[in-house]
Design an enzyme around this catalytic site. Structure first.
Site, short mmCIF file in Angstrom:
data_model
loop_
_atom_site.label_atom_id
_atom_site.label_comp_id
_atom_site.label_asym_id
_atom_site.label_seq_id
_atom_site.Cartn_x
_atom_site.Cartn_y
_atom_site.Cartn_z
N ASN A 3 11.48 51.75 68.56
CA ASN A 3 11.77 51.72 67.42
C ASN A 3 11.80 49.92 67.49
O ASN A 3 11.60 49.18 68.58
CB ASN A 3 12.99 51.54 67.01
CG ASN A 3 14.24 50.53 65.80
OD1 ASN A 3 12.95 49.63 65.84
ND2 ASN A 3 15.03 51.58 65.45
N HIS A 41 13.04 44.83 67.33
CA HIS A 41 13.84 43.69 67.90
C HIS A 41 12.20 42.74 68.44
O HIS A 41 12.32 41.82 69.27
CB HIS A 41 14.84 43.79 68.82
CG HIS A 41 15.21 44.41 68.07
ND1 HIS A 41 16.23 43.92 67.79
CD2 HIS A 41 16.81 45.94 68.60
CE1 HIS A 41 17.61 44.54 67.36
NE2 HIS A 41 17.59 45.98 67.48
N HIS A 63 13.71 50.01 61.13
CA HIS A 63 14.65 49.71 60.25
C HIS A 63 14.48 48.32 59.04
O HIS A 63 14.18 47.13 59.69
CB HIS A 63 16.07 49.44 60.89
CG HIS A 63 16.86 49.56 59.50
ND1 HIS A 63 18.32 49.70 60.44
CD2 HIS A 63 17.14 49.29 58.47
CE1 HIS A 63 19.38 49.48 59.19
NE2 HIS A 63 18.67 49.15 58.12
N ARG A 95 16.00 46.34 56.46
CA ARG A 95 17.09 45.60 56.43
C ARG A 95 17.04 45.00 54.85
O ARG A 95 16.40 45.04 54.65
CB ARG A 95 17.95 44.97 57.09
CG ARG A 95 18.47 46.12 58.65
CD ARG A 95 18.82 45.00 59.23
NE ARG A 95 20.35 45.21 59.00
CZ ARG A 95 21.04 45.70 59.48
NH1 ARG A 95 21.25 47.26 60.48
NH2 ARG A 95 22.61 45.89 59.18
N ARG A 151 16.09 41.13 58.85
CA ARG A 151 15.94 39.80 59.55
C ARG A 151 15.69 39.97 60.60
O ARG A 151 15.24 39.22 61.33
CB ARG A 151 17.78 39.77 60.42
CG ARG A 151 17.70 41.38 60.29
CD ARG A 151 19.30 41.38 61.36
NE ARG A 151 19.89 41.77 60.20
CZ ARG A 151 21.18 42.13 60.05
NH1 ARG A 151 21.93 43.00 61.96
NH2 ARG A 151 22.50 42.49 59.32
N GLU A 176 13.60 53.46 58.86
CA GLU A 176 15.14 53.94 58.28
C GLU A 176 15.64 52.98 57.41
O GLU A 176 14.97 52.01 57.43
CB GLU A 176 15.69 53.19 59.14
CG GLU A 176 15.34 54.27 61.00
CD GLU A 176 16.36 53.34 62.11
OE1 GLU A 176 17.24 52.00 61.77
OE2 GLU A 176 16.03 54.16 63.39
N THR A 222 23.34 49.10 62.95
CA THR A 222 24.02 50.18 62.26
C THR A 222 25.48 50.81 63.30
O THR A 222 24.89 50.56 63.99
CB THR A 222 23.08 51.03 62.33
OG1 THR A 222 21.46 51.05 62.29
CG2 THR A 222 23.39 52.32 60.77
N GLU A 251 19.65 63.09 62.03
CA GLU A 251 19.48 62.52 63.79
C GLU A 251 20.96 61.86 64.21
O GLU A 251 21.74 61.50 63.19
CB GLU A 251 19.01 60.84 63.40
CG GLU A 251 18.57 60.12 64.64
CD GLU A 251 18.25 58.20 64.34
OE1 GLU A 251 17.48 58.56 63.82
OE2 GLU A 251 18.42 58.63 65.48
N HIS A 255 20.36 55.89 69.35
CA HIS A 255 21.23 54.48 69.24
C HIS A 255 21.84 54.31 70.62
O HIS A 255 22.44 55.07 71.39
CB HIS A 255 22.63 54.69 68.08
CG HIS A 255 23.03 53.16 67.80
ND1 HIS A 255 23.35 51.94 68.35
CD2 HIS A 255 22.54 52.52 66.56
CE1 HIS A 255 23.58 51.15 67.52
NE2 HIS A 255 22.68 51.22 66.79
N GLY A 256 21.79 53.07 70.72
CA GLY A 256 21.95 52.73 72.70
C GLY A 256 21.71 53.19 73.19
O GLY A 256 22.46 52.78 74.74
N1 PXP Z 1 18.45 54.52 65.07
C1 PXP Z 1 19.46 54.68 64.25
C2 PXP Z 1 19.29 55.76 62.76
C3 PXP Z 1 19.06 53.67 63.83
O1 PXP Z 1 19.80 52.33 63.16
C4 PXP Z 1 18.81 52.68 65.62
C5 PXP Z 1 19.24 51.09 65.17
O2 PXP Z 1 18.14 50.12 64.65
C6 PXP Z 1 18.33 53.36 66.90
C7 PXP Z 1 18.14 54.64 66.27
C8 PXP Z 1 17.83 52.97 67.27
O3 PXP Z 1 18.86 51.72 68.33
P1 PXP Z 1 18.62 51.14 69.47
O4 PXP Z 1 18.17 49.35 68.66
O5 PXP Z 1 20.33 50.92 70.16
O6 PXP Z 1 17.71 51.98 70.78
#
Ligand code: PXP
Length: 241
Positions: free
Chosen positions: A7, A10, A43, A45, A49, A70, A101, A154, A189-190
């Site tokens: 992803n 950032h 993503h 948004r 942002r 996303e 999210t 997911e 996520h995380g």
């Molecule tokens: N999966 C989804 C659905 C998300 O919304 C995000 C954050 O954008 C991620 C995965 C990736 O999460 P992280 O940036 O914490 O690795």
């Protein structure tokens, strides 16, 4: 072997902080794929942002593997996805004030708008995944959407990555049940190189979406090295794969 979609949101966060044209998420995507990622996730948004519309349009022409978009289920986002045709759309909930999210889609209360979005995307030949918490009740509701064209789901690993007791067991159970029901199973996520092992070791989870940690690490060691470190941590969790 579990695969990795990087992803690159950032990278755009850093760019947008100054309103300049660097660093470029496209360049990051190319480097991530060169380092072994099978795809790129962004993503878009509603508040724009980080990732901008033009980024997704440009990534469409650059990503060699899978482009996973996303997005929320709004009419605006659906029209965007239908125009730009990513390989996959992952439907996520979105609250304007959230930092990231906050949880999975609630298919119990949001079944109707999600089903309507799935119908439009699937009719256009776009693979659809939905981001859900590791909750067996969500999986039950997923069955109705599968008939409409949802290919996979997911699993939200947020609470697992915060160290919440019982989450890894729930994730294993939902992954096993989802896989047995014929869904493709993804997670994210995380995730970091420290906590990814037990998730990468779940046999039904075929792909991980990882962003924030990887981009943070890339600031220090470079994108290629950061992706390779993550792939090594994932591979170490499944030594015989
Ligand atoms: N999966 C989804 C659905 C998300 O919304 C995000 C954050 O954008 C991620 C995965 C990736 O999460 P992280 O940036 O914490 O690795």
């Amino acid at each position: 072997m579990t695969t990795l979609c990087v992803n690159v949101d950032h990278v755009a966060t850093i760019r947008q902080a100054r309103g300049v044209d660097y660093p470029d998420p496209l360049e990051a995507a190319k480097l991530a794929e060169r380092a072994g990622a099978v795809g790129i996730t962004v993503h878009l948004r509603q508040d724009r942002r980080h990732i901008q519309d033009r980024d997704v349009a440009a990534l469409r022409g650059v990503v060699a593997g899978k482009l996973n978009l996303e997005m929320a289920t709004s009419d605006e986002m659906l029209a965007f996805a239908l125009e730009h045709r990513p390989d996959q759309v992952t439907l996520v909930p979105e609250r304007p004030e959230e930092v990231t999210t906050e949880g999975g889609l609630d298919l119990l209360s949001q079944g109707r708008p999600v089903a309507a979005a799935v119908d439009r995307l699937a009719a256009a030949g776009i693979d659809v995944s939905v981001f859900v918490d590791p909750d067996p009740r969500q999986l039950e509701r997923l069955a109705a959407l599968t008939g409409r064209g949802v290919k996979g789901f997911e699993i939200n690993t947020d609470r697992y990555t915060r160290g919440e007791a019982g989450q890894i067991e729930l994730i294993r159970r939902v992954a096993a049940d989802g896989g047995a029901a014929g869904h493709r199973v993804y997670a994210g996520h995380g995730l970091t190189t420290t906590n990814v092992g037990p998730i990468a070791a779940v046999p039904e989870i075929e792909e991980l979406n990882i962003g924030h940690f990887l981009i943070g690490r890339a600031v220090l060691v470079g994108m290629v090295a950061a992706v390779r470190e993550m792939l090594a941590a994932m591979a170490a969790a499944r030594p015989t794969a």
